[in-house]
Design a protein around this motif. Structure first.
Motif, PDB file in Angstrom:
ATOM      1  N   HIS A 199       0.843  -1.194   0.000  1.00 41.80           N
ATOM      2  CA  HIS A 199       0.000   0.000   0.000  1.00 41.80           C
ATOM      3  C   HIS A 199       0.878   1.244   0.000  1.00 41.80           C
ATOM      4  CE1 HIS A 199      -4.065  -1.775   1.428  1.00 41.80           C
ATOM      5  NE2 HIS A 199      -3.317  -2.750   0.952  1.00 41.80           N
ATOM      6  N   MET A 200       0.408   2.292  -0.677  1.00 40.56           N
ATOM      7  CA  MET A 200       1.216   3.501  -0.801  1.00 40.56           C
ATOM      8  C   MET A 200       0.318   4.710  -1.040  1.00 40.56           C
ATOM      9  SD  MET A 200       4.449   3.946  -3.384  1.00 40.56           S
ATOM     10  CE  MET A 200       5.801   5.052  -2.970  1.00 40.56           C
ATOM     11  N   HIS A 201       0.589   5.804  -0.333  1.00 39.91           N
ATOM     12  CA  HIS A 201      -0.092   7.070  -0.617  1.00 39.91           C
ATOM     13  C   HIS A 201       0.384   7.599  -1.970  1.00 39.91           C
ATOM     14  CE1 HIS A 201      -0.434   7.838   3.981  1.00 39.91           C
ATOM     15  NE2 HIS A 201      -1.600   7.462   3.520  1.00 39.91           N
ATOM     16  N   VAL A 202      -0.540   7.985  -2.828  1.00 43.42           N
ATOM     17  CA  VAL A 202      -0.149   8.471  -4.155  1.00 43.42           C
ATOM     18  C   VAL A 202      -1.096   9.584  -4.612  1.00 43.42           C
ATOM     19  CG1 VAL A 202       0.199   7.863  -6.581  1.00 43.42           C
ATOM     20  CG2 VAL A 202       0.778   6.210  -4.814  1.00 43.42           C
ATOM     21  N   ALA A 203      -0.515  10.699  -5.044  1.00 45.75           N
ATOM     22  CA  ALA A 203      -1.253  11.761  -5.746  1.00 45.75           C
ATOM     23  C   ALA A 203      -2.475  12.239  -4.984  1.00 45.75           C
ATOM     24  CB  ALA A 203      -1.655  11.284  -7.148  1.00 45.75           C
ATOM     25  N   CYS A 241      -5.150   8.876  -4.923  1.00 40.36           N
ATOM     26  CA  CYS A 241      -5.125   9.100  -6.386  1.00 40.36           C
ATOM     27  C   CYS A 241      -6.155  10.148  -6.806  1.00 40.36           C
ATOM     28  CB  CYS A 241      -5.381   7.794  -7.136  1.00 40.36           C
ATOM     29  SG  CYS A 241      -4.151   6.517  -6.851  1.00 40.36           S
ATOM     30  N   THR A 242      -6.327  11.164  -6.003  1.00 38.99           N
ATOM     31  CA  THR A 242      -7.315  12.204  -6.322  1.00 38.99           C
ATOM     32  C   THR A 242      -6.805  13.220  -7.336  1.00 38.99           C
ATOM     33  OG1 THR A 242      -6.587  13.315  -4.282  1.00 38.99           O
ATOM     34  CG2 THR A 242      -8.629  12.059  -4.179  1.00 38.99           C
ATOM     35  N   GLN A 243      -5.521  13.118  -7.686  1.00 37.67           N
ATOM     36  CA  GLN A 243      -4.949  14.045  -8.666  1.00 37.67           C
ATOM     37  C   GLN A 243      -4.365  13.233  -9.822  1.00 37.67           C
ATOM     38  OE1 GLN A 243      -5.574  17.151  -7.965  1.00 37.67           O
ATOM     39  NE2 GLN A 243      -6.153  16.809  -5.828  1.00 37.67           N
ATOM     40  N   MET A 244      -5.224  12.784 -10.729  1.00 38.50           N
ATOM     41  CA  MET A 244      -4.772  11.990 -11.866  1.00 38.50           C
ATOM     42  C   MET A 244      -5.263  12.583 -13.177  1.00 38.50           C
ATOM     43  SD  MET A 244      -4.947   7.923 -10.963  1.00 38.50           S
ATOM     44  CE  MET A 244      -6.730   7.828 -10.902  1.00 38.50           C
ATOM     45  N   THR A 245      -4.477  12.417 -14.212  1.00 36.97           N
ATOM     46  CA  THR A 245      -4.900  12.791 -15.557  1.00 36.97           C
ATOM     47  C   THR A 245      -5.808  11.687 -16.123  1.00 36.97           C
ATOM     48  OG1 THR A 245      -3.051  11.684 -16.644  1.00 36.97           O
ATOM     49  CG2 THR A 245      -2.713  13.979 -15.933  1.00 36.97           C
ATOM     50  N   GLU A 246      -6.407  11.967 -17.258  1.00 38.29           N
ATOM     51  CA  GLU A 246      -7.262  10.969 -17.904  1.00 38.29           C
ATOM     52  C   GLU A 246      -6.455   9.732 -18.289  1.00 38.29           C
ATOM     53  OE1 GLU A 246      -9.939  10.639 -22.003  1.00 38.29           O
ATOM     54  OE2 GLU A 246      -9.643  12.604 -21.050  1.00 38.29           O
ATOM     55  N   ALA A 290       8.306  12.792 -13.484  1.00 35.91           N
ATOM     56  CA  ALA A 290       6.983  12.307 -13.884  1.00 35.91           C
ATOM     57  C   ALA A 290       6.023  12.474 -12.709  1.00 35.91           C
ATOM     58  CB  ALA A 290       7.047  10.839 -14.304  1.00 35.91           C
ATOM     59  N   ARG A 291       4.749  12.509 -13.019  1.00 35.61           N
ATOM     60  CA  ARG A 291       3.732  12.568 -11.980  1.00 35.61           C
ATOM     61  C   ARG A 291       3.727  11.242 -11.199  1.00 35.61           C
ATOM     62  NH1 ARG A 291      -0.532  16.117 -12.936  1.00 35.61           N
ATOM     63  NH2 ARG A 291      -2.011  14.500 -12.268  1.00 35.61           N
ATOM     64  N   PRO A 292       3.246  11.237  -9.942  1.00 31.09           N
ATOM     65  CA  PRO A 292       3.368  10.026  -9.113  1.00 31.09           C
ATOM     66  C   PRO A 292       2.794   8.757  -9.747  1.00 31.09           C
ATOM     67  CG  PRO A 292       2.704  11.888  -7.762  1.00 31.09           C
ATOM     68  CD  PRO A 292       2.675  12.369  -9.178  1.00 31.09           C
ATOM     69  N   VAL A 293       1.545   8.781 -10.189  1.00 28.42           N
ATOM     70  CA  VAL A 293       0.955   7.586 -10.782  1.00 28.42           C
ATOM     71  C   VAL A 293       1.690   7.221 -12.065  1.00 28.42           C
ATOM     72  CG1 VAL A 293      -1.137   6.599 -11.800  1.00 28.42           C
ATOM     73  CG2 VAL A 293      -1.293   7.993  -9.721  1.00 28.42           C
ATOM     74  N   GLU A 294       2.008   8.221 -12.853  1.00 23.28           N
ATOM     75  CA  GLU A 294       2.751   8.003 -14.096  1.00 23.28           C
ATOM     76  C   GLU A 294       4.093   7.335 -13.804  1.00 23.28           C
ATOM     77  OE1 GLU A 294       4.424  10.792 -17.797  1.00 23.28           O
ATOM     78  OE2 GLU A 294       3.911  11.699 -15.856  1.00 23.28           O
ATOM     79  N   TRP A 295       4.812   7.828 -12.790  1.00 22.91           N
ATOM     80  CA  TRP A 295       6.130   7.282 -12.460  1.00 22.91           C
ATOM     81  C   TRP A 295       6.018   5.830 -12.002  1.00 22.91           C
ATOM     82  CZ3 TRP A 295       8.853   5.044  -8.530  1.00 22.91           C
ATOM     83  CH2 TRP A 295      10.248   5.043  -8.661  1.00 22.91           C
ATOM     84  N   ASP A 315       3.358  18.059  -7.902  1.00 21.37           N
ATOM     85  CA  ASP A 315       4.371  18.975  -8.427  1.00 21.37           C
ATOM     86  C   ASP A 315       5.759  18.630  -7.898  1.00 21.37           C
ATOM     87  OD1 ASP A 315       2.376  20.311  -9.766  1.00 21.37           O
ATOM     88  OD2 ASP A 315       2.178  21.917  -8.287  1.00 21.37           O
ATOM     89  N   GLU A 316       5.853  18.283  -6.614  1.00 24.03           N
ATOM     90  CA  GLU A 316       7.149  17.952  -6.021  1.00 24.03           C
ATOM     91  C   GLU A 316       7.733  16.688  -6.638  1.00 24.03           C
ATOM     92  OE1 GLU A 316       9.131  16.879  -1.663  1.00 24.03           O
ATOM     93  OE2 GLU A 316       7.049  17.590  -1.766  1.00 24.03           O
ATOM     94  N   VAL A 317       6.909  15.660  -6.797  1.00 28.39           N
ATOM     95  CA  VAL A 317       7.387  14.405  -7.378  1.00 28.39           C
ATOM     96  C   VAL A 317       7.818  14.607  -8.827  1.00 28.39           C
ATOM     97  CG1 VAL A 317       6.682  12.083  -8.091  1.00 28.39           C
ATOM     98  CG2 VAL A 317       6.064  12.935  -5.818  1.00 28.39           C
ATOM     99  N   LYS A 318       7.037  15.369  -9.571  1.00 24.74           N
ATOM    100  CA  LYS A 318       7.385  15.620 -10.976  1.00 24.74           C
ATOM    101  C   LYS A 318       8.694  16.382 -11.087  1.00 24.74           C
ATOM    102  CE  LYS A 318       5.502  17.249 -15.359  1.00 24.74           C
ATOM    103  NZ  LYS A 318       4.325  17.832 -16.059  1.00 24.74           N
ATOM    104  N   ALA A 319       8.907  17.334 -10.183  1.00 21.22           N
ATOM    105  CA  ALA A 319      10.137  18.127 -10.239  1.00 21.22           C
ATOM    106  C   ALA A 319      11.376  17.274  -9.945  1.00 21.22           C
ATOM    107  CB  ALA A 319      10.054  19.280  -9.239  1.00 21.22           C
ATOM    108  N   HIS A 320      11.248  16.281  -9.088  1.00 25.47           N
ATOM    109  CA  HIS A 320      12.406  15.488  -8.681  1.00 25.47           C
ATOM    110  C   HIS A 320      12.561  14.178  -9.452  1.00 25.47           C
ATOM    111  CE1 HIS A 320      12.338  18.249  -5.223  1.00 25.47           C
ATOM    112  NE2 HIS A 320      13.592  17.898  -5.044  1.00 25.47           N
TER     113      HIS A 320
END
Length: 453
Positions: free
Chosen positions: A228-232, A268-273, A247-252, A239-244
């Motif tokens: 289990h893992m907290h994600v997005a 996962c409340t912040q996901m793209t389509e 990629a976005r968390p789910v994407e990565w 923004d922090e994960v993408k900068a470092h």
């Protein structure tokens, strides 16, 4: 052997009438429809879901963080600061007492098991206990006392952000090096082995902010249980994960790990389509906590698109600000309606919104917890919830209509009469069998903690 007889029951075959269910050694035996009444008689029988995400100690914070701070834009991050201050007060004995209360409330709400995302490992200031899994042992003891099924998820938490800054303040009670965490995980297994046979051990790398990629890979080697893992959860996190990590968390995660049904990604409340569709196809479970996500202002999960793509989900009470199975499901559907200005957002042809939500949560929660449950079928753990229909809320309601009334009518909890967890009959006539002593101890702890953070 115990025998139940339900006037109506939701089985893998759909709704069936006059169903006889055998319970033997904690598991469901024969399930037979259209039988004469025998054994314990119940009105409506459902598979009792697993609460797939909980931080038990936060239950004692409920109601303490709803005032406005000096910043006119109060956010998740200010809530987190208050949470760190609160946990400075908690002893191991406090945590066990609070967890006992939480687990009892979950059972009375219709859950049969819980996946405890356990990250409060050390004493104040990060002081380690002689037993590195002292706090995990307290969670196990609380689960045994309450009689709830437990999937224990010790959390790896190594630094305070993607820049690998050192932990500070309340975070020190969470933190471990990878080497120390391996010892903690092993010690947690020893505590878990003192519990019943349905207890499960997994692992929880906290998030991509708190666990570096190489540490994540090492943590995944600790057994073959649930991950289990907290994600997005928040935009700032994305923004922090993408900068470092680029990629976005789910994407990565999708690009760097073989996500499958062993994984449960929380929020996962912040996901793209594209992320939504890809996550659904991965067969990983989306761990949704609609009440907490609303309370913290996290955002809205892309639920309708996720389900349309074949995604699987479960629900959890997370911060335990309000423990209410049917209201979690209602909130999930209502957020979709509000966003899209629609009705019955999660319904599909042949299954009402209530049935889609309940069956999805029961099946997905079981998978996420590594638990053979979530269905009234031979061989599954006897995780069952019986409800009374002879009342003004459910009278003469059957099948999907009864489920819809429970979820959207606001009185679902009032209808719960009995709950079994792996055959343990822990809620009888609407009350947990140890309610009085658990509540008495909880009140004593709350008196000592005070009313302010």
């Amino acid at each position: 052997m115990e025998i139940l007889h339900a006037k109506q029951a939701l089985t893998p075959n759909g709704w069936e009438a006059d169903v006889s269910i055998e319970i033997l050694d904690g598991r469901i035996g024969a399930v037979t429809a259209n039988t004469a009444p025998t054994g314990k008689k119940v009105d409506l029988l459902l598979p009792a879901p697993t609460n797939l995400h909980s931080h038990a100690f936060q239950r004692a914070m409920s109601g303490l963080t709803e005032t406005r701070g000096p910043d006119p834009r109060d956010t998740f991050w200010t809530w987190r600061h208050l949470m760190y201050r609160f946990l400075e007060q908690l002893s191991p004995e406090d945590v066990e007492t609070i967890a006992s209360m939480v687990f009892m409330e979950m059972l009375e709400a219709g859950y049969a098991a819980v996946a405890e995302f356990h990250y409060l490992h050390h004493g104040v200031g990060g002081q380690t206990y002689d037993d590195p899994a002292e706090m995990a042992g307290r969670i196990v003891s609380a689960a045994k006392r309450a009689g709830i099924g437990l999937t224990l998820l010790p959390v790896l938490y190594t630094h305070g952000g993607c820049d690998r800054r050192e932990l500070q303040g309340g975070q020190l009670r969470f933190g471990n090096s990878l080497e120390a965490f391996v010892k903690l995980h092993d010690a947690s297994a020893s505590h878990l082995n003192t519990g019943p046979v349905d207890f499960v051990l997994g692992v929880a790398p906290h998030s991509l902010r708190a666990v570096a990629p190489e540490a994540l890979r090492q943590a995944l080697r600790l057994g073959d249980g649930p991950v289990h893992m907290h994600v997005a959860e928040q935009l700032a996190e994305v923004d922090e994960v993408k900068a470092h990590l680029g990629a976005r968390p789910v994407e990565w995660l999708l690009e760097n790990h073989d996500l499958n049904e062993n994984w449960c990604l929380i929020h996962c409340t912040q996901m793209t389509e594209n992320e939504t569709t890809a996550l659904a196809k991965s067969r990983a479970i989306a761990g949704l906590c609609p009440i907490t996500e609303a309370n913290l202002g996290d955002g809205i999960f892309n639920g309708t698109d996720f389900l349309a793509a074949g995604g699987r989900f479960g629900v959890g009470s997370d911060s335990n600000v309000h423990i209410a199975l049917f209201e979690e499901l209602c909130t999930l559907d209502y957020t979709q309606r509000l966003r899209d200005r629609s009705r019955a957002a999660t319904a599909e042809l042949g299954r009402s919104a209530g049935r889609v939500l309940f069956e999805g949560a029961a099946k997905g929660g079981a998978v996420a917890a590594g638990r053979t449950s979530g269905r009234i079928a031979s061989g599954a753990w006897a995780d069952l919830v019986a409800l009374d229909t002879a009342n003004e809320w459910l009278y003469n309601r059957r099948g999907d209509t009864a489920l819809d009334s429970l979820i959207f009518g606001g009185r679902g909890r009032d209808c719960i009469r009995d709950v079994w967890s792996a055959g343990r009959h822990v809620v009888v006539e609407g009350r947990h069998h140890k309610r009085d002593i658990i509540v008495k101890r909880f009140r004593a702890v709350m008196e000592g903690l005070g009313q302010e953070i």
